[in-house]
Scaffold this motif. Structure first.
Motif, PDB file in Angstrom:
ATOM      1  N   HIS A   1       0.893  -1.082  -0.146  1.00  0.00           N
ATOM      2  CA  HIS A   1      -0.050   0.080   0.152  1.00  0.00           C
ATOM      3  C   HIS A   1       0.847   1.264   0.092  1.00  0.00           C
ATOM      4  O   HIS A   1       1.739   1.459   0.836  1.00  0.00           O
ATOM      5  CB  HIS A   1      -1.052   0.021   1.300  1.00  0.00           C
ATOM      6  N   LEU A   2       0.710   2.097  -0.969  1.00  0.00           N
ATOM      7  CA  LEU A   2       1.639   3.396  -1.071  1.00  0.00           C
ATOM      8  C   LEU A   2       0.972   4.605  -1.396  1.00  0.00           C
ATOM      9  O   LEU A   2      -0.397   4.669  -1.885  1.00  0.00           O
ATOM     10  CB  LEU A   2       2.270   3.134  -2.488  1.00  0.00           C
ATOM     11  N   LEU A   3       1.094   5.498  -0.429  1.00  0.00           N
ATOM     12  CA  LEU A   3       0.691   6.788  -0.529  1.00  0.00           C
ATOM     13  C   LEU A   3       1.798   7.715  -0.862  1.00  0.00           C
ATOM     14  O   LEU A   3       3.126   7.674  -0.225  1.00  0.00           O
ATOM     15  CB  LEU A   3       0.218   7.281   0.912  1.00  0.00           C
ATOM     16  N   SER A   4       1.544   8.784  -1.616  1.00  0.00           N
ATOM     17  CA  SER A   4       2.535   9.706  -2.252  1.00  0.00           C
ATOM     18  C   SER A   4       2.106  11.190  -2.517  1.00  0.00           C
ATOM     19  O   SER A   4       0.868  11.263  -2.860  1.00  0.00           O
ATOM     20  CB  SER A   4       3.290   9.127  -3.545  1.00  0.00           C
ATOM     21  N   PHE A   5       3.024  11.965  -2.472  1.00  0.00           N
ATOM     22  CA  PHE A   5       2.735  13.222  -2.911  1.00  0.00           C
ATOM     23  C   PHE A   5       3.597  14.035  -4.012  1.00  0.00           C
ATOM     24  O   PHE A   5       4.658  13.843  -3.681  1.00  0.00           O
ATOM     25  CB  PHE A   5       2.700  14.374  -1.630  1.00  0.00           C
ATOM     26  N   MET A   6       3.136  14.332  -5.053  1.00  0.00           N
ATOM     27  CA  MET A   6       4.086  14.468  -6.226  1.00  0.00           C
ATOM     28  C   MET A   6       4.023  15.923  -6.797  1.00  0.00           C
ATOM     29  O   MET A   6       2.913  16.498  -6.851  1.00  0.00           O
ATOM     30  CB  MET A   6       3.928  13.355  -7.165  1.00  0.00           C
ATOM     31  N   ILE A   7       5.183  16.295  -7.629  1.00  0.00           N
ATOM     32  CA  ILE A   7       4.995  17.554  -8.435  1.00  0.00           C
ATOM     33  C   ILE A   7       5.173  17.124  -9.885  1.00  0.00           C
ATOM     34  O   ILE A   7       6.092  16.109  -9.953  1.00  0.00           O
ATOM     35  CB  ILE A   7       5.872  18.546  -7.932  1.00  0.00           C
TER      36      ILE A   7
ATOM     37  N   GLY B   1       6.860   9.614  -0.844  1.00  0.00           N
ATOM     38  CA  GLY B   1       5.805   8.845  -0.516  1.00  0.00           C
ATOM     39  C   GLY B   1       6.338   7.792   0.906  1.00  0.00           C
ATOM     40  O   GLY B   1       7.377   7.797   1.125  1.00  0.00           O
ATOM     41  N   TYR B   2       5.141   7.031   1.245  1.00  0.00           N
ATOM     42  CA  TYR B   2       5.379   6.058   2.067  1.00  0.00           C
ATOM     43  C   TYR B   2       4.538   4.796   1.899  1.00  0.00           C
ATOM     44  O   TYR B   2       3.448   4.768   1.329  1.00  0.00           O
ATOM     45  CB  TYR B   2       4.713   6.574   3.381  1.00  0.00           C
ATOM     46  N   PHE B   3       5.057   3.626   2.088  1.00  0.00           N
ATOM     47  CA  PHE B   3       4.512   2.511   1.953  1.00  0.00           C
ATOM     48  C   PHE B   3       4.361   1.532   2.900  1.00  0.00           C
ATOM     49  O   PHE B   3       5.203   1.398   4.073  1.00  0.00           O
ATOM     50  CB  PHE B   3       5.140   1.664   0.663  1.00  0.00           C
ATOM     51  N   LEU B   4       3.478   0.278   3.038  1.00  0.00           N
ATOM     52  CA  LEU B   4       3.118  -0.667   3.988  1.00  0.00           C
ATOM     53  C   LEU B   4       3.360  -1.949   3.220  1.00  0.00           C
ATOM     54  O   LEU B   4       2.817  -1.822   2.077  1.00  0.00           O
ATOM     55  CB  LEU B   4       1.975  -0.396   4.683  1.00  0.00           C
TER      56      LEU B   4
END
Length: 209
Positions: free
Chosen positions: A116-122, A141-144
Motif C-alpha cells: 500500500h503506497l501513499l505519495s505526494f508529487m509535483i 511517498g510512504y508504503f506498507l
C-alpha cells in the motif's frame, strides 16, 4: 524471522487501519484545499501490472496487479501537483531469497506480497502532437508491505514492513471529452534498503472538475 530488514516492524492491525484512514483524510481534504489556487483538478483511476519492489531481493519475483486513485491539481499548462494512493501485489520465493543471502534454503517456496503506497508529487507537463500531453513527476511517498502469512509473534496480527520511498511517474493522456481524459501511466519507486522496483504500467481514466 528470516530476511528481516532494518525497516521491518510489527504493527497491530487496528493501528494500521487507523493510520490508513488518517492518510485517506489527508488525501481527501488537505490537498483539495489547494483547489482555490489551481485552474482545475482531476480525479483519476488507474490499474495495470506491478513488479516486485526489488528484483534482486525478491528472488523468483513474479508480476502482479495494481490499482490506484490520484487527485491531480493543475496550476497552469506546465505544472501540477498530485496526491496518490496505490495498491500493488506481487509474488516471490522467501526460501530462495534466504538461500541467496544466508546460504540456507529456509521458509516457504512462494509468498504473495501486498503493498500500500501513499505519495505526494509535483509534475511537469509537456504538450505533444494531436492533443496528447506528457506528464513527468516525482515526490515523496510512504508504503506498507505485508508478506502472505507473516504475523507479529507477540500479538498474532498481520506484520507490516514500512519505509519512505521516492516515486517517479510518467504518463501520457488525452482528452476524449471536455471532462474526461484517458491515457497510459507508468512509474517506479526508489526506496532505502532496495535498489528500485515497484515498476507499474497500465491504463488510467480521469474526470476533470
Amino acid at each position: 524471522m528470516f530476511l528481516t530488514k532494518n525497516c521491518s516492524v510489527s504493527f497491530d492491525s487496528n493501528f494500521i487501519l487507523l493510520n490508513m484512514r488518517k492518510f485517506a483524510v489527508l488525501l481527501l481534504f488537505v490537498f483539495p484545499s489547494s483547489i482555490a489556487l489551481c485552474q482545475h483538478y482531476d480525479i483519476g483511476f488507474h490499474g495495470g501490472v506491478f513488479s516486485p519492489m526489488d528484483f534482486w531481493y525478491y528472488v523468483d519475483g513474479s508480476v502482479g496487479t495494481t490499482a490506484g486513485i490520484q487527485f491531480h491539481y493543475h496550476f497552469d499548462n506546465k505544472v501540477s501537483i498530485s496526491s496518490n494512493y496505490q495498491w500493488g501485489n506481487f509474488g516471490f520465493s522467501p526460501a530462495a531469497a534466504e538461500e541467496r543471502i544466508n546460504g540456507q534454503r529456509i521458509g516457504t517456496e512462494y509468498a504473495s506480497v501486498d503493498v500500500h503506497l501513499l505519495s505526494f508529487m509535483i509534475h511537469r507537463k509537456f504538450r505533444l502532437a494531436d492533443g496528447f500531453e506528457l506528464r513527468a513527476g516525482t515526490g515523496i511517498g510512504y508504503f506498507l508491505e505485508h508478506w502472505e502469512g507473516e504475523k507479529a509473534w507477540q500479538i498474532g496480527t498481520k506484520k507490516y514492513k514500512r519505509d519512505f520511498t521516492m516515486p517517479i511517474q510518467v504518463s501520457v493522456v488525452k482528452h476524449v471529452h471536455e471532462r474526461i481524459l484517458v491515457g497510459l501511466k507508468s512509474g517506479v519507486f526508489i526506496t532505502p534498503f532496495y535498489i528500485f522496483g515497484g515498476l507499474h504500467v497500465g491504463p488510467e481514466i480521469s474526470f476533470r472538475f
